[in-house]
Design a protein around this motif. Structure first.
Motif, PDB file in Angstrom:
ATOM      1  N   HIS C  98       0.849  -1.206   0.000  1.00  0.00           N
ATOM      2  CA  HIS C  98       0.000   0.000   0.000  1.00  0.00           C
ATOM      3  C   HIS C  98       0.878   1.248   0.000  1.00  0.00           C
ATOM      4  O   HIS C  98       0.696   2.148   0.809  1.00  0.00           O
ATOM      5  CB  HIS C  98      -0.962  -0.004   1.188  1.00  0.00           C
ATOM      6  N   LEU C 100       1.056   3.592  -2.171  1.00  0.00           N
ATOM      7  CA  LEU C 100       0.575   4.760  -2.912  1.00  0.00           C
ATOM      8  C   LEU C 100      -0.865   5.038  -2.558  1.00  0.00           C
ATOM      9  O   LEU C 100      -1.606   4.148  -2.146  1.00  0.00           O
ATOM     10  CB  LEU C 100       0.714   4.565  -4.427  1.00  0.00           C
ATOM     11  N   GLN C 101      -1.239   6.304  -2.720  1.00  0.00           N
ATOM     12  CA  GLN C 101      -2.653   6.682  -2.583  1.00  0.00           C
ATOM     13  C   GLN C 101      -3.106   7.378  -3.858  1.00  0.00           C
ATOM     14  O   GLN C 101      -3.698   6.758  -4.723  1.00  0.00           O
ATOM     15  CB  GLN C 101      -2.866   7.524  -1.324  1.00  0.00           C
ATOM     16  N   CYS C 102      -2.780   8.675  -4.022  1.00  0.00           N
ATOM     17  CA  CYS C 102      -3.263   9.334  -5.238  1.00  0.00           C
ATOM     18  C   CYS C 102      -2.467   8.893  -6.455  1.00  0.00           C
ATOM     19  O   CYS C 102      -2.932   8.979  -7.574  1.00  0.00           O
ATOM     20  CB  CYS C 102      -3.243  10.855  -5.103  1.00  0.00           C
ATOM     21  N   GLY C 103      -1.242   8.457  -6.249  1.00  0.00           N
ATOM     22  CA  GLY C 103      -0.456   7.909  -7.348  1.00  0.00           C
ATOM     23  C   GLY C 103       0.279   8.932  -8.187  1.00  0.00           C
ATOM     24  O   GLY C 103       0.895   8.582  -9.184  1.00  0.00           O
ATOM     25  N   PHE C 104       0.252  10.205  -7.777  1.00  0.00           N
ATOM     26  CA  PHE C 104       0.896  11.213  -8.614  1.00  0.00           C
ATOM     27  C   PHE C 104       2.410  11.192  -8.465  1.00  0.00           C
ATOM     28  O   PHE C 104       3.142  11.309  -9.440  1.00  0.00           O
ATOM     29  CB  PHE C 104       0.350  12.610  -8.296  1.00  0.00           C
ATOM     30  N   THR C 106       4.019   8.618  -7.460  1.00  0.00           N
ATOM     31  CA  THR C 106       4.427   7.220  -7.528  1.00  0.00           C
ATOM     32  C   THR C 106       5.389   6.882  -8.670  1.00  0.00           C
ATOM     33  O   THR C 106       6.377   6.171  -8.440  1.00  0.00           O
ATOM     34  CB  THR C 106       3.159   6.328  -7.611  1.00  0.00           C
ATOM     35  N   PRO C 107       5.141   7.347  -9.896  1.00  0.00           N
ATOM     36  CA  PRO C 107       6.069   6.964 -10.974  1.00  0.00           C
ATOM     37  C   PRO C 107       7.525   7.322 -10.658  1.00  0.00           C
ATOM     38  O   PRO C 107       8.439   6.528 -10.920  1.00  0.00           O
ATOM     39  CB  PRO C 107       5.550   7.753 -12.177  1.00  0.00           C
ATOM     40  N   ARG C 138       2.551  13.556  -0.613  1.00  0.00           N
ATOM     41  CA  ARG C 138       1.697  14.298   0.321  1.00  0.00           C
ATOM     42  C   ARG C 138       0.609  13.408   0.924  1.00  0.00           C
ATOM     43  O   ARG C 138      -0.096  13.831   1.827  1.00  0.00           O
ATOM     44  CB  ARG C 138       1.068  15.476  -0.434  1.00  0.00           C
ATOM     45  N   CYS C 139       0.451  12.181   0.381  1.00  0.00           N
ATOM     46  CA  CYS C 139      -0.688  11.345   0.802  1.00  0.00           C
ATOM     47  C   CYS C 139      -0.350  10.326   1.881  1.00  0.00           C
ATOM     48  O   CYS C 139      -1.106  10.141   2.816  1.00  0.00           O
ATOM     49  CB  CYS C 139      -1.240  10.557  -0.386  1.00  0.00           C
ATOM     50  N   THR C 140       0.740   9.613   1.706  1.00  0.00           N
ATOM     51  CA  THR C 140       0.886   8.345   2.430  1.00  0.00           C
ATOM     52  C   THR C 140       1.597   8.465   3.769  1.00  0.00           C
ATOM     53  O   THR C 140       1.581   7.523   4.553  1.00  0.00           O
ATOM     54  CB  THR C 140       1.693   7.326   1.602  1.00  0.00           C
ATOM     55  N   GLY C 141       2.276   9.585   4.005  1.00  0.00           N
ATOM     56  CA  GLY C 141       3.142   9.602   5.184  1.00  0.00           C
ATOM     57  C   GLY C 141       4.286   8.602   5.043  1.00  0.00           C
ATOM     58  O   GLY C 141       4.946   8.259   6.029  1.00  0.00           O
TER      59      GLY C 141
END
Lengths: 289, 927, 165
Positions: C98, C100-104, C106-107, C138-141
């Protein structure tokens, strides 16, 4: 955040590059690794007419043994310095300083010459060049200059480099094989500019310090050479050194300023501590060895 | 996942299970199922991990042109002239628009609550600029590079004026918006503390006065704002926009532009984080939409990071002073809060954060609370939401409790235990009339402490202090209103539409929207569980306003609660239909049928088993085989309206070490003990909490949007605006309390909590570490310079926030309301009688109404009329002062006490709304 | 403003194009070559979302001109998974954890991880986490990202890290 228009040229020799710079009369900017220049271009804080990419000039790359030291081509990537076993052995403090420049990804493109020529006052490499008593080789169609790093920096992002000049090499003199390497910086996160930092080396012969080079970064408008502290250390034996006293002398060679990250008072306070602790730790490690 | 044909015992039937649950427990919690409660891999991940996400900048349309804005370089002043000639001549430039070009559109820049702004707000600057970065002109060009070239050539001459930057400036400085009386954007509560409360505070054995200054924050989603607009013929408009709900954007654009909503389609498949910034379009997005209508070509604007950090709406920037009175045992007696928030120039909502006061003491046994709450206009970017916008209540309460515990000499955990409501204390009502039935902050704290040895830590802390190492423990508890629905027009229920395809696979269309929330995952888990199919066989669609129903998407920690309930209900409706049809086909009673792994089985009769696909094929294609009256197809939908509010609770602890030589903070341990009821997917829940906690750490230690005295931003890039990196964030440990809520499924919202509770948890830990040196002023961020100042006991030089020097050059030109001049020759009736157009400033925007007054001596009668209806009153007149009461029953039973004063053609005063405090009334005589 | 013909191999395929000097590699990859998995989060080299692999090294494609990448070999996030869709180890690990969240962002994170683990290399935990400090999420911590990184690193990384400090 897109750059203003410019022409791009990629000369393949120093002569060609110097000719372009001379002809541009200040309108050209040299692109080395681009890791600081590209943000400035994207923000349109830098708007050159011509961008001169020097990455195709073979003679500007690589790390060479020369008589009495090492010569590093300005286009040598920072990652290559970290990976250089010769530098790890002879100039560990330079390698350590490079490890703290930017991030892994920017060190893969960022160059030694780019960082040294730019003169960011909180950056590691200009201070390392000053501390390690490097000489900066500069060429133009008018000739060649060899400038001691300590005389290279004038102010934030300001150097003695003329608009037609190109850094062609950085020569680091040898320090004795058993020299003491000093490096420490205080930054909020990896890759941030240092709130305070110091870099240095001390050569020891027959138990006495025969040569000392010390400089601060993030502690003034340029890398700040701690000349008074260097003088004080010469001739001392390690167990004579009072790190706190040396640090208090060294701090007199700084001129820090307030910024949103830290105040000048803060930098002076922690800078002195950081300097003393670095010296103390290095000495105790050496004495334990 | 269970093996086929071997279902866990409790999953005999979705419907039966649900009935058992409802019967067995007061709440409608659902037990862990094959998928619900599991750490299922996310549906969204494969496309996002392979670069196949569809973010707004990935949209490219034929003929699409690009936009860049020319923005104001000054914070305040008049536009003298705009010259676009040079810019227009740049090859590749198609058009340049200013507000004059857009003025033909009647645009109402409404708030999230769909209320018109209190001050004139236009997409581009209209004659004046009010913050650095305000868009003044827009360039339409072949590509972004050329658009920026031309934008830099737009020549604007300004008559610069001294700006109002800080809350302090706003109190004393010039008027931000010409024509307004003061810089107060919104105000509620009492300017003087009421006598009874003042006496209670004054007479208490312990009175703590505690101040918190919260810096301004950039929401900073990794994907900046952006929009692609294409007009499709005269009637249709399609928007690709990074947002928090396509449905809300469609509604907003429809209302703001006066277009039929059916003509607007909003698509946002993948969104790179929102955090409150992307609730609805604002200046730039609206300008792009209008430009697309004017120019009639598809247009794209993608905000760059410089624009995002300097010109987007921003959040927080608050100051609050809290007084708390305690008895000798540390029990709460009374409290008063004075709160201010910087609204910037054009806030998305004129905000004074009434929720701060509503929830400040809601979880505590607090007898009395009073407040004054104000929002201030300034020449800075406008206010917008950021995860937990009312979070100051938890920050100031939890830090004040620690200060009080130290002052009174009791343990910080004990002071909480003595004052927190426990489950056995409920149902109850708070001093601000918040209804509480099942909050569990005390129980979360119990659970936390059962898993963390405080005594052992204190021993270690003591030992380390002797070695000059400073460890600190911070504890905080909180409750959070989540899943709100029904009190605000945009805060609605959620719609789930689900069908079993003829293939036997399940497709659902949800009104939810994910900006990383993983709703396609959690909703699929519910459908798979309730319909007895494999998770892999469920697909959830969202992110398109032309599908599904209205919901505000991610706003107020609501999707898991409400959409989760909708999904359960829709799935259960559908399951009942499947069983009805299958029973008919199999010739058994529906009760004997179980649904599992895509199969319908009859207990004790394996031969009768049918696949879901077989039954679905009959449902769609063989009407002759359907039971009498059975509608063909296997589809169901349900719009779930949850209870008005569902509370989440939590207790957090963290341990830090503060380096006494540098003031650097190292977080050594962090434990989150939260109660979000049913956790559909614990990894998704923990992901939400972790992200919020990381943002909390950023707020405490490093993030800050700053300005110089001319209103210029001082953090324009990520080199200066520090977001937490991986090295700043510790491993978080999680404890889940899981008390089912009253909503269907038992979920409680979990979207914002980490960002709220994390801030005081960390502040308290730092303060605890530095107890040997003194109190740490809570002025965020707690930079190394500030902490070293506490450690060294001397000011190391950073100017404390909130004490910015007043700009010397500016002359206060605050307009005072002219004192009443009562002319003797004018009769009372002539002065007062007649119709008055008035506006009541409410937290949800100005409420327009007409007042009709008739006087007879000192007697007053009349009525107030508004779109909601007309209400008569009687009251008194003294000189030019009017007093009357109105009893209303909606939205709550309350008596409104009006105190108004007439001066010539103007009327002004206050309306006191019980515990909500007073709101401003102003108006003028109707023509 | 000069224009340059460039040629590069992206994800195993040859791409040619004429670019203006000022066009960044990131913009060329997105708009010229169609690899929109390269995300622009800051355009000044801090956030790391645009990270791609150029000639074996992870670099910021917003801090490189397209013309500088002439003749190079580039891998973007689109080039990692197998042709049959099987996720790359890094991608699968990020999904399992888990990460990633928004996935921006991530790449970029995936590309740094892929570069440091290419060819079966086992970076130390300190090396990989150090490199990941050049990415903002900014999403996952960062919880799942860190777990993924730990799974991708040498088992004895803690020892090695101790030695480096």
């Amino acid at each position: 955040m897109k750059p203003a228009p410019f022409d791009y040229v990629a000369p393949t020799s120093v002569e060609e590059a110097c000719a372009i710079l001379a002809e541009a009369h200040g309108g050209a900017t040299v692109l080395a690794g681009g890791q600081t220049l590209m943000p400035l271009l994207n923000l349109r804080m830098s708007q050159p007419f011509i961008l001169v990419d020097i990455s195709h000039i073979a003679e500007l790359k690589g790390i060479m043994r020369i008589d009495g030291g090492a010569r590093i081509g300005p286009m040598t990537r920072q990652c290559e310095v970290i990976e250089s076993s010769a530098l790890q052995q002879h100039l560990p403090v330079l390698v350590e300083a490079v490890r703290h420049v930017g991030h892994h990804q920017t060190r893969n493109l960022g160059t030694i010459g780019g960082s040294i020529a730019l003169g960011e006052p909180a950056a590691e490499l200009p201070a390392a060049a000053v501390a390690l008593k490097a000489t900066i080789e500069v060429r133009s169609i008018r000739g060649t200059r060899n400038i001691p790093a300590a005389e290279f920096y004038l102010g934030p992002y300001m150097t003695v480099l003329e608009e037609d000049e190109l850094v062609t090499g950085i020569r680091f003199p040898d320090w004795s094989l058993n020299h003491i390497a000093l490096f420490r910086e205080l930054a909020q996160r990896p890759g941030d500019f240092a709130l305070a930092g110091m870099v240095g080396a001390m050569s020891i012969e027959s138990g006495k310090i025969t040569r000392a080079g010390l400089a601060w970064f993030g502690m003034g408008p340029t890398p700040m050479r701690a000349s008074a502290a260097e003088q004080k250390l010469l001739g001392c034996s390690l167990n004579d050194i009072d790190p706190q006293a040396i640090a208090e002398i060294a701090i007199t060679d700084t001129a820090p300023f307030d910024d949103p990250q830290a105040s000048a008072d803060y930098r002076l306070t922690v800078g002195t501590r950081l300097f003393a602790n670095t010296l103390r730790d290095a000495i105790s490690i050496r004495e334990a060895a | 996942m269970s093996a086929p044909g071997n279902p866990p015992a409790q999953r005999t039937s979705a419907t039966t299970d649900s009935e058992q649950q409802n019967g067995a427990t007061k709440a409608a919690g659902i037990t862990a199922g094959r998928y619900i409660g599991q750490r299922t891999p996310r549906k969204e991940d494969p496309r996002l991990l392979t670069g196949r996400g569809q973010f707004v900048d990935d949209i490219s349309l034929p003929g699409m042109l690009h936009i860049a804005f020319a923005r104001s370089p000054i914070a305040r002043g008049a536009i003298v002239s705009i010259n676009i000639e040079v810019a227009r001549d740049v090859p590749g430039v198609h058009a340049i628009y200013t507000q004059e070009d857009l003025a033909s559109f009647k645009v109402d820049m409404i708030s999230f609550f769909l209320v018109s702004p209190d001050i004139k707000t236009t997409p581009l600057a209209d004659g004046r600029v009010a913050y650095v970065g305000e868009p003044v002109a827009m360039v339409i060009a072949d590509n972004r590079y050329i658009a920026e070239d031309a934008a830099s050539l737009v020549e604007v001459e300004y008559a610069e004026e001294d700006p109002v930057v800080s809350i302090g400036d706003a109190r004393t400085g010039p008027i931000v918006h010409p024509g307004t009386e003061d810089n107060i954007a919104s105000q509620m509560g009492e300017e003087e503390i009421e006598e009874e409360l003042a006496a209670a505070l004054k007479s208490a054995p312990h009175l703590i006065t505690h101040k918190v200054v919260h810096q301004r924050i950039s929401q900073s989603p990794m994907e900046t704002r952006g929009v692609v607009v294409t007009r499709e013929g005269a009637q249709e408009l399609t928007l690709y926009i990074t947002c928090q709900s396509p449905h809300l954007v469609a509604r907003w654009v429809s209302l703001a532009l006066g277009l039929p909503q059916t003509a607007i389609r909003v698509i946002a498949k993948d969104v790179g984080g929102g955090f409150g910034l992307k609730n609805h379009p604002w200046k730039e997005e609206t300008a792009v939409i209008l430009a697309a209508l004017l120019f009639d070509r598809p247009l794209k604007w993608i905000e760059d990071r410089y624009e995002n950090l300097t010109a987007s709406c921003q959040a927080r920037e608050q100051e609050m002073v809290l007084q708390v009175a305690f008895d000798n045992d540390g029990r709460l007696l009374a409290s008063h809060g004075d709160y201010s928030v910087n609204n910037g120039a054009f806030p998305q909502l004129s905000e004074s954060n009434i929720a701060v006061h509503m929830f400040l003491w809601a979880a505590h046994k607090m007898p009395a609370y009073g407040f004054l709450t104000r929002g201030w206009y300034s020449n800075t970017p406008g206010y917008a939401a950021y995860r937990g916008p009312w979070g100051m209540e938890t920050l100031i309460r939890e830090t004040a409790l620690d200060v009080a515990a130290r002052r009174i000499g009791i343990d910080p955990i004990e002071i909480r235990r003595r004052n927190l409501l426990r489950l056995e204390d409920q149902p109850t009502e708070s001093c601000m009339q918040v209804q509480l039935e099942d909050i569990t902050p005390a129980e979360c704290l119990d659970k936390l402490l059962a898993n963390f040895d405080v005594a052992e830590f204190r021993t270690e802390q003591e030992a380390q202090r002797k070695e000059k190492r400073y460890l600190g423990l911070g504890i905080a508890t909180y409750i959070e209103p989540t899943g709100g629905a029904g009190s605000i027009p945009t805060m609605t229920g959620e719609l789930a539409q689900v069908r079993i395809e003829p293939t036997g696979k399940v497709t659902a269309t949800m009104s939810t929207h994910s900006q990383g929330h993983g709703t396609a995952t959690t909703m699929a888990q519910i459908f798979a569980d309730r319909l007895g199919v494999s998770y892999e066989d469920v697909t959830v669609f969202e992110g398109d306003s032309s599908r599904g129903g209205f919901s505000p998407g991610a706003a107020g920690s609501r999707q898991g609660v409400i959409a989760g309930g909708a999904a359960i209900m829709a799935a259960d409706l559908l399951a009942a239909r499947v069983k009805q049809l299958a029973a008919h086909v199999m010739d058994v009673t529906p009760e004997l049928i179980t649904m599992d792994d895509g199969m319908l089985r009859v207990e004790g009769n394996a031969e009768k088993s049918r696949s879901l696909a077989e039954i679905a094929n009959i449902a769609y294609g063989e009407p002759d085989r359907l039971p009498a009256g059975f509608e063909s197809g296997l589809e169901a939908q349900y719009r779930y309206q949850p209870p008005p509010m569902t509370f989440s609770s939590a207790a957090n602890a963290c341990i830090v070490e503060v380096d006494a030589g540098t003031g650097f903070v190292k977080i050594l341990r962090w434990i989150s003990s939260e109660d979000c009821g049913t956790a559909i997917n614990p990894s998704v829940v923990e992901g939400q909490i972790s992200g919020g906690l990381a943002q909390a750490i950023g707020m405490v230690l490093m993030e800050k949007v700053g300005f110089d005295e001319r209103g210029n931003p001082t953090a324009a890039t990520y080199k200066d605006y520090h977001l937490p990196a991986i090295s700043d964030i510790p491993d978080f440990e999680f404890l889940h309390a899981s008390t089912p809520s009253q909503s269907v499924g038992g979920m409680r919202g979990v979207g914002e909590g980490g960002a709220i509770i994390g801030v005081p948890t960390l502040v308290n830990a730092i303060a605890d570490a530095l107890v040997p040196f003194g109190e740490v002023p809570v002025e965020l961020p707690l930079t190394p310079t500030k902490l070293l100042s506490v450690i060294e006991g001397r000011d190391l030089g950073e100017k404390p926030a909130g004490e910015q020097p007043v700009i010397a050059a500016s002359q206060p030109v605050r307009v005072e309301v002219t004192p009443a001049v009562i002319t003797t020759d004018e009769s009372t009736a002539a002065r007062i009688d007649g119709d008055w157009n008035m506006a009541l400033s409410t937290p949800m925007g100005a409420q327009e109404m007409t007042g009709h007054f008739e006087t007879s001596g000192e007697a007053l009668s009349g009525y107030l009329s508004s779109p909601e209806g007309q209400m008569a009153f009687t009251g008194t007149v003294t000189g030019n002062k009017l007093q009357f009461d109105l009893r209303v029953v909606k939205p709550m039973k309350i008596t409104l006490k009006y105190n108004l004063e007439v001066n010539g053609d103007r009327i002004a005063g206050k309306c006191k709304m019980g515990i909500m405090g007073s709101m401003k009334v102003s108006g003028q005589r109707a023509p | 403003m000069s224009t340059h013909n460039i040629e590069m191999t992206i994800n195993g395929r040859r791409h040619t194009g004429a670019v203006e000097a000022r066009v960044s590699l990131a913009d060329f990859l997105r708009d010229g070559a169609g690899y929109t998995g390269v995300h622009l989060g800051c355009e000044h080299g801090v956030c790391g979302a645009c990270t791609v692999i150029v000639d074996g090294r992870a670099v910021r494609s917003c801090l490189m001109l397209a013309v500088q990448a002439d003749s190079s070999t580039i891998t973007t996030v689109e080039g990692l998974a197998a042709p049959d869709g099987t996720l790359h180890t890094v991608q699968q690990t990020m999904m399992d954890e888990h990460g990633l969240q928004c996935g921006f962002c991530t790449p970029g994170i995936v590309m740094t991880m892929a570069a440091l683990t290419a060819g079966g290399k086992k970076p130390t935990e300190a090396q990989l986490l150090g490199a990941l400090s050049g990415h903002l999420c900014r999403c996952t911590g960062y919880q799942g990202i860190r777990r993924a990184a730990q799974r991708l690193t040498a088992t004895d990384s803690r020892e090695i890290r101790g030695g480096e400090e």
